[in-house]
Design a protein around this motif. Structure first.
Motif, PDB file in Angstrom:
ATOM      1  N   GLY A   1     -13.422   3.005  -4.391  1.00 52.06           N
ATOM      2  CA  GLY A   1     -13.271   1.837  -3.538  1.00 52.06           C
ATOM      3  C   GLY A   1     -14.353   0.800  -3.747  1.00 52.06           C
ATOM      4  O   GLY A   1     -14.103  -0.405  -3.619  1.00 52.06           O
TER       5      GLY A   1
ATOM      6  N   TRP B   1       0.825  -1.214   0.000  1.00 56.85           N
ATOM      7  CA  TRP B   1       0.000   0.000   0.000  1.00 56.85           C
ATOM      8  C   TRP B   1       0.854   1.257   0.000  1.00 56.85           C
ATOM      9  O   TRP B   1       0.525   2.252  -0.669  1.00 56.85           O
ATOM     10  CB  TRP B   1      -0.947   0.009   1.211  1.00 56.85           C
ATOM     11  CG  TRP B   1      -0.253   0.261   2.527  1.00 56.85           C
ATOM     12  CD1 TRP B   1       0.220  -0.664   3.397  1.00 56.85           C
ATOM     13  CD2 TRP B   1       0.050   1.542   3.087  1.00 56.85           C
ATOM     14  NE1 TRP B   1       0.816  -0.054   4.481  1.00 56.85           N
ATOM     15  CE2 TRP B   1       0.717   1.300   4.320  1.00 56.85           C
ATOM     16  CE3 TRP B   1      -0.159   2.854   2.678  1.00 56.85           C
ATOM     17  CZ2 TRP B   1       1.170   2.327   5.144  1.00 56.85           C
ATOM     18  CZ3 TRP B   1       0.290   3.887   3.499  1.00 56.85           C
ATOM     19  CH2 TRP B   1       0.940   3.626   4.719  1.00 56.85           C
TER      20      TRP B   1
ATOM     21  N   THR C   1      -6.743   1.356  -6.637  1.00 58.25           N
ATOM     22  CA  THR C   1      -6.412   2.016  -5.370  1.00 58.25           C
ATOM     23  C   THR C   1      -5.428   3.158  -5.577  1.00 58.25           C
ATOM     24  O   THR C   1      -5.364   4.073  -4.753  1.00 58.25           O
ATOM     25  CB  THR C   1      -5.813   1.014  -4.360  1.00 58.25           C
ATOM     26  OG1 THR C   1      -4.624   0.423  -4.905  1.00 58.25           O
ATOM     27  CG2 THR C   1      -6.807  -0.075  -4.035  1.00 58.25           C
TER      28      THR C   1
ATOM     29  N   ARG D   1     -13.690  -0.719  -8.170  1.00 56.65           N
ATOM     30  CA  ARG D   1     -13.067  -2.005  -7.856  1.00 56.65           C
ATOM     31  C   ARG D   1     -14.019  -3.174  -8.114  1.00 56.65           C
ATOM     32  O   ARG D   1     -13.581  -4.256  -8.484  1.00 56.65           O
ATOM     33  CB  ARG D   1     -12.593  -2.019  -6.404  1.00 56.65           C
ATOM     34  CG  ARG D   1     -11.451  -1.044  -6.130  1.00 56.65           C
ATOM     35  CD  ARG D   1     -10.864  -1.245  -4.755  1.00 56.65           C
ATOM     36  NE  ARG D   1     -10.142  -2.512  -4.667  1.00 56.65           N
ATOM     37  CZ  ARG D   1      -9.578  -2.961  -3.553  1.00 56.65           C
ATOM     38  NH1 ARG D   1      -9.653  -2.267  -2.444  1.00 56.65           N
ATOM     39  NH2 ARG D   1      -8.938  -4.114  -3.546  1.00 56.65           N
TER      40      ARG D   1
END
Length: 501
Positions: free
Chosen positions: A301, A13, A151, A305
Motif C-alpha cells: 500500500g 475495488w 492493489t 504504490r
C-alpha cells in the motif's frame, strides 16, 4: 469509474478483490495435491521415490499444457469474452477429475490403480491450467493504472495469508488429528468435499467480478482485433521481453523454495520430528496472520504504490532474506524442542525460543507475502510492456510463458524432497510423526524448510537489478497505451462516418 478521459482503464475495488479470490479457488486444489505423495504411498502402494517423482512429472505436464492453453486463450473471443470460458471449463474439469482420483481410483484392481490415477491426474491438470491462467490474464483488462494495479497484490496477499493460515490449521491440526494422524482414505475424501465446495463458490465470485471487464474494449489497445499467436511468438517474447525474463527468474526460484518449504513431508520433519510438536505445524499461521497482513498492507500500500512494484519486490526480498538467516541460526544454536504454542497440546507458557520463532515467522511471512503478492500485478505489467514493445496484446502467452518456466523449475520440489529423504533413511515410506529423529533427516528438513529460501531471495535481488519496469517506466507505458487507444477510437469513428456518408 472504469475508464477516465485520458483512456487509462480503472476497475472498482470489488472487481479487483473478486478476481483475487480466483487464486484461492485454485490454491484449494493445489493444497490438496501437496498430500498426494502420501495418497500414492499409503493407499495406491507406490514407493517413496515413485510417488515423489509422479508429482514432479505431473508438474512438468502442467507446464507443457500452459503454452497450449495460452495460445487458445489469446485466440478466444465472443459473447463470453476471453477469460470467463476458462474459469468455467477449468473449474468443472478440476471438480470431476479430482473426484475420480479420490473416489473412483480405489475401486479399480490394485495393479491398475496407479495407472488410472495418473490418467485422472493428467486430465485434472488441464483444468487447473485453464483456471490459473485467468488470474494473470484478466488483470490486464481489469486495470492498467500503475497506481491501482498493485492493489490486486494487497487483496491477493490478504486472501492468500488467510488461506495459508486456515489450510494448515484444518489439514494438520484438525483433520489429521481427527483421523489419528493417518493419511487414510477418509482423510482425503473428507478434504475433497471441503475443497470442491469452496473452490466452486470462489470461482463463481471471480466470474462475476470480471464479467464487466472481459470485453474487447479493455484488451490491449482496445481495437478488438484478433491476435495471431504461435509458438514463434513465445520464443520472441522470451528473447526480447527483459522484464518477463527477470520476473521469471525471480518468481520461479521463489516458487521452488516455497514449494519445498510448504511441502507436507517437510512440515512433518521440522515440526513433528525436529521440534517434537506436530500440532504446532497448523498453528504457526494463526499467530502470524494479522501482523503479516499489516506488513503486507504497508509494504504494498505504501512502498509499491509510491515507489513502484519493482522496488517493493526487491526491498521485501532483502528483508525476507535476513529474517530467514536469523531463523536458521536459531534452529542451529537454539533448542527447537522448546517450540510450544497455545493450542498445540503441549503449551506450558511462553519461552525464549517460541517467542523468537513467532516474531521471526511474523516478519518472514509478511515480507514473503509482499514479494509473492506483487508477482501477479508485475506479470500484468510485463503484458503491457509487450503491447508497448511489439504492439501485441497476448496476456495468455505472457501468463503461460511465465507459468511454464515457473512450473518447470518448481516441479523439482517433490522429487528433491523424496530423493533427500530416501538418501538419509533406510525406510521405504515417507517420514511421519512417529519417525525417530536423525541428524540426516533434520538436515534435510532445515534445508528444505529454510535453506532453499535463501537461494530464492538472492535470485530476486540480483534479477531486480536488471528489471526495466520502474514506476516511471510503467507510467510512461500506461500513458502511451492510452494514447494509442484514443487514436484507435478516433480512427474507428472516422471510418464509421465515412461509411455513413
Amino acid at each position: 469509474m472504469e475508464q477516465n478521459i485520458s483512456g487509462v482503464n480503472r476497475a472498482k475495488w470489488w472487481q479487483i478483490a473478486g478476481l483475487a479470490v480466483n487464486d484461492v479457488a485454485t490454491n484449494l486444489y493445489m493444497w490438496e495435491m501437496i498430500f498426494i505423495s502420501y495418497y500414492l504411498n499409503g493407499i495406491v502402494g507406490a514407493g517413496v521415490v515413485i510417488a515423489s517423482s509422479l508429482a514432479t512429472v505431473m508438474r512438468l505436464w502442467d507446464g507443457i499444457t500452459d503454452p497450449i492453453i495460452g495460445i487458445i486463450l489469446d485466440k478466444t473471443g465472443g459473447k463470453f469474452g476471453k477469460n470467463r470460458p476458462f474459469l468455467v471449463i477449468g473449474q468443472l474439469i478440476m471438480l470431476v477429475m479430482s473426484a475420480f482420483m479420490f473416489f473412483v481410483t480405489p475401486k479399480f484392481p490394485k495393479a491398475a490403480q496407479f495407472a488410472v490415477f495418473v490418467i485422472f491426474y493428467a486430465l485434472y491438470i488441464i483444468g487447473y491450467t485453464c483456471q490459473c491462467v485467468v488470474t494473470k490474464s484478466a488483470q490486464t483488462c481489469l486495470t492498467n493504472d500503475p497506481k491501482q494495479r498493485p492493489t490486486f497484490g494487497i487483496y491477493a496477499g490478504i486472501f492468500g495469508s488467510i488461506f495459508f493460515t486456515v489450510a494448515p490449521l484444518y489439514s494438520y491440526t484438525y483433520l489429521l488429528g481427527k483421523h489419528q494422524y493417518q493419511f487414510g482414505m477418509e482423510y482425503f475424501q473428507e478434504m475433497w468435499v471441503v475443497v470442491a465446495v469452496l473452490s466452486f463458490v470462489l470461482t463463481a465470485i471471480a466470474y462475476i467480478a470480471i464479467r464487466g471487464k472481459d470485453k474487447p474494449e479493455f484488451y490491449g489497445i482496445g481495437n478488438g482485433q484478433e491476435q495471431k499467436v504461435s509458438i514463434k511468438d513465445y520464443i520472441e517474447v522470451l528473447k526480447k521481453n527483459r522484464a518477463l525474463q527477470m520476473l521469471v527468474i525471480s518468481a520461479s526460484t521463489d516458487k521452488l523454495a516455497t514449494s519445498m518449504n510448504g511441502n507436507a513431508t517437510v512440515a512433518i520433519i521440522v515440526y513433528a520430528i525436529i521440534c517434537k510438536n506436530a500440532g504446532a505445524a497448523g498453528l504457526v499461521g494463526t499467530y502470524t496472520l494479522v501482523p503479516s497482513i499489516i506488513i503486507l498492507f504497508l509494504g504494498i500500500g505504501y512502498v509499491a504504490r509510491k515507489f513502484g512494484q519493482m522496488k517493493g519486490f526487491k526491498y521485501s526480498s532483502y528483508a525476507a532474506l535476513f529474517t530467514m538467516i536469523a531463523l536458521i541460526a536459531m534452529f542451529i544454536f537454539g533448542d527447537p524442542t522448546q517450540l510450544s504454542l497455545p493450542g498445540d497440546g503441549k503449551f506450558a507458557g511462553w519461552n525464549t525460543f517460541s517467542l523468537a520463532f513467532v516474531v521471526l515467522m511474523v516478519l518472514y511471512t509478511g515480507f514473503k507475502q509482499i514479494a509473492g503478492s506483487l508477482v501477479y500485478p508485475m506479470t500484468a505489467d510485463c503484458t503491457d510492456y509487450e503491447v508497448y514493445r511489439s504492439g501485441k496484446y497476448v496476456p495468455g502467452l505472457i501468463g503461460t510463458v511465465f507459468s511454464f518456466i515457473d512450473k518447470l523449475i518448481s516441479s523439482l520440489a517433490p522429487l528433491i524432497i523424496g530423493v533427500l529423504c530416501a538418501a538419509v533413511s533406510s525406510s521405504s515410506e515417507l517420514p511421519t510423526a512417529e519417525t525417530p529423529y536423525s541428524a540426516g533427516l533434520a538436515a534435510v528438513g532445515l534445508f528444505c524448510m529454510f535453506g532453499i529460501i535463501i537461494f530464492g531471495y538472492l535470485c530476486n535481488i540480483i534479477a531486480m537489478h536488471f528489471y526495466p519496469l520502474t514506476k516511471e517506466k510503467m507510467e510512461s507505458i500506461s500513458a502511451d497505451i492510452a494514447r494509442i487507444k484514443r487514436e484507435s477510437t478516433n480512427e474507428s469513428k472516422i471510418e464509421l462516418k465515412k461509411k455513413g456518408a
